[in-house]
Scaffold this active site. Structure first.
Site, PDB file in Angstrom:
ATOM      1  N   TYR A 143      17.014  37.223  52.609  1.00 29.65           N
ATOM      2  CA  TYR A 143      16.057  38.272  52.237  1.00 29.65           C
ATOM      3  C   TYR A 143      16.053  39.336  53.325  1.00 29.65           C
ATOM      4  CZ  TYR A 143      11.660  40.579  50.970  1.00 29.65           C
ATOM      5  OH  TYR A 143      10.709  41.500  50.602  1.00 29.65           O
ATOM      6  N   ASP A 238      19.822  40.423  60.927  1.00 24.45           N
ATOM      7  CA  ASP A 238      18.440  40.684  60.531  1.00 24.45           C
ATOM      8  C   ASP A 238      17.571  39.617  61.191  1.00 24.45           C
ATOM      9  OD1 ASP A 238      15.992  41.062  59.420  1.00 24.45           O
ATOM     10  OD2 ASP A 238      16.659  41.020  57.332  1.00 24.45           O
ATOM     11  N   LYS A 266       7.917  41.804  62.010  1.00 27.70           N
ATOM     12  CA  LYS A 266       7.006  40.672  62.166  1.00 27.70           C
ATOM     13  C   LYS A 266       6.453  40.524  63.593  1.00 27.70           C
ATOM     14  CE  LYS A 266       8.255  38.812  57.820  1.00 27.70           C
ATOM     15  NZ  LYS A 266       9.442  38.552  57.059  1.00 27.70           N
TER      16      LYS A 266
HETATM   17  C1  LIG Z   1      10.044  39.712  56.111  1.00 25.54           C
HETATM   18  C2  LIG Z   1      11.465  40.044  56.224  1.00 25.54           C
HETATM   19  C3  LIG Z   1      11.940  41.354  55.984  1.00 25.54           C
HETATM   20  C4  LIG Z   1      11.051  42.433  55.439  1.00 25.54           C
HETATM   21  O1  LIG Z   1      10.042  42.781  56.324  1.00 25.54           O
HETATM   22  P1  LIG Z   1       8.724  43.503  55.730  1.00 25.54           P
HETATM   23  O2  LIG Z   1       7.949  43.838  56.963  1.00 25.54           O
HETATM   24  O3  LIG Z   1       8.066  42.484  54.856  1.00 25.54           O
HETATM   25  O4  LIG Z   1       9.164  44.691  54.991  1.00 25.54           O
HETATM   26  C5  LIG Z   1      13.263  41.629  56.234  1.00 25.54           C
HETATM   27  N1  LIG Z   1      14.097  40.679  56.683  1.00 25.54           N
HETATM   28  C6  LIG Z   1      13.683  39.409  56.912  1.00 25.54           C
HETATM   29  C7  LIG Z   1      14.653  38.407  57.446  1.00 25.54           C
HETATM   30  C8  LIG Z   1      12.365  39.052  56.671  1.00 25.54           C
HETATM   31  O5  LIG Z   1      11.976  37.795  56.849  1.00 25.54           O
END
Ligand SMILES: *Cc1c(COP(=O)(O)O)cnc(C)c1O
Length: 427
Positions: A143, A238, A266
């Site tokens: 994701y 990511d 985060k």
């Molecule tokens: C949560 C998440 C995102 C998206 O971040 P948001 O602040 O919710 O837009 C992107 N990549 C990873 C791996 C994530 O866990």
């Protein structure tokens, strides 16, 4: 037990689609109405009906220091007194950029945005602008936020709702996203061969944390680094979840791999909305106003968010937090496994420090397919029992669990006891 939450949900669905501002909050996959949270403190959250829960969601990852951490709150208060936003430069942006760069040697330059989604969207635009190529490779079940290019085989939220990608993403956009299988290096090699010279970047969660928890095996990350380097493809880690979660320098420090670009989010917001992307200087200098790739944000580098994030990350710099988190994680792992074995429930358990995933399956979880073999109906029963006993897990079978430094051994012991009872009731 949940009367006030029920009442609020009734009001919410009239004005907010599905009653929620982010789909997984709706508790759909566990057949419940969402809980409304009144406040949090330390390792616990409290709903509007006055129920107390030990929290293993931590706002889906950001709250590594728990709720209402006093130093972070003070940092926000101090910043608040000076003003909430200027749309102009502040000193904290430089301090925070330098701190992150110190902790992530691969990040020579960084830009702050407002969410993880923005970070990944901007990173691939930059990768495309820099390389002059259009296609990207992502992995099934990873994701990367809800940007169009990523909403293709995209992890828990999308899995939970069974949406194959999403309507509204054009075939043209989807066609530029190639999907490989995690922990399967041949699937990557094949895509690179079939799309020779057309791929700008390969993006992945170095540890998959949006389909339960899946760890890289057989030197997967190292092999990806070598393959992408040979093919002139930018490697993007990511680390929106893993960044500052599993080590001060994230998964790249933990596994000793240096990506070209990194996305963060985060934890770096200290509980406020922040994302960031950074990497090699020569790539980052392709961004406007230095270079031609446009990217901007009215609230980017917001002073409250910078203050909260700077404090949260500073507290992690000496690495001590990770020892405690790992001890608590190991304690929880051992207790849960022992319960599962006593009750002869098939499971697969993956963990790195305070980040963990429990799947109810006979198969070892190593990719999306094995993760999806987890029994979601059983999870839903388990989830409800745990909730009744004051333990707040993610309301979906395919999510990771998070521990914070505010958790203590008493919390973990209580959780292990509750899990035994809950598993037993759920059988
Ligand atoms: C949560 C998440 C995102 C998206 O971040 P948001 O602040 O919710 O837009 C992107 N990549 C990873 C791996 C994530 O866990």
């Amino acid at each position: 037990m949940y009367n006030k939450s029920k009442e609020l949900y009734k009001q919410a669905i009239k004005k907010i689609p599905g009653g929620v501002n982010s789909p997984v909050r709706a508790f759909k996959s566990v057949n419940m109405n969402p809980l409304y949270i009144d406040h949090g403190r330390g390792s616990k959250i409290y709903d509007v009906d006055g129920n107390e829960y030990i929290d293993y969601v931590g706002s889906w990852g950001p709250l590594i220091h728990g709720h209402c951490e006093p130093d972070i709150q003070n940092a926000i208060m101090e910043a608040l007194k000076k003003g909430t936003s200027f749309g102009a430069c502040t000193e904290k942006e430089i301090k925070f950029a330098s701190l992150i760069s110190d902790m992530y040697p691969s990040i020579e330059k960084i830009r702050f945005v407002n969410s993880g989604t923005e970070a990944t969207m901007s990173a691939i635009r930059l990768a495309r602008g820099y390389t002059g190529k259009n296609k990207i490779i992502k992995f099934d079940g990873c994701y990367h936020g809800h940007g169009d290019s990523f909403l293709i085989k995209a992890g828990s939220g999308v899995i939970t709702f069974g949406i194959p990608g999403s309507p509204g993403v054009t075939p043209e956009t989807a066609g530029n996203t190639l999907v490989a299988q995690y922990n399967n290096i041949d699937s990557v090699k094949n895509l690179i061969t079939e799309n020779k010279g057309q791929i700008a970047a390969l993006i992945l969660e170095p540890i998959m944390a949006n389909a339960g928890l899946i760890l890289p095996i057989n030197n997967f990350l190292e092999n990806l680094r070598n393959l992408t380097e040979e093919a002139g493809i930018l490697l993007i880690f990511d680390e929106v979840i893993t960044g500052f979660r599993i080590a001060p320098g994230g998964a790249q420090e933990y596994y000793g791999i240096s990506p070209d670009l990194t996305t963060l989010g985060k934890i770096i917001g200290g509980g406020l909305p922040v994302g960031a992307f950074g990497g090699k200087k020569e790539i980052m200098d392709y961004l406007a106003p230095e270079g031609p790739v446009y990217q901007a944000g009215t609230l980017s580098g917001n002073p409250l968010a910078m203050a909260a994030g700077l404090k949260a990350v500073t507290m992690l710099k000496n690495g001590l937090a990770y020892k405690k988190l790992d001890q608590l994680g190991a304690m929880l792992e051992n207790g849960l496994k022992s319960n599962l074995e006593k009750l002869s429930i098939p499971y697969s358990f993956n963990r790195v420090g305070s980040l963990m995933g429990l799947a109810f399956t006979k198969q070892k979880v190593v990719d999306l397919k094995t993760a999806m073999s987890s029994d979601a109906v059983f999870y839903s029963k388990y989830f409800k029992e745990m909730l009744k006993m004051g333990i707040y897990l993610a309301p979906s079978a395919y999510e990771a669990g998070f521990i914070s430094t505010a958790h203590n051994e008493e919390d973990i012991e209580k959780t292990i006891r509750a899990s035994y009872q809950s598993l037993k009731s759920a059988i």
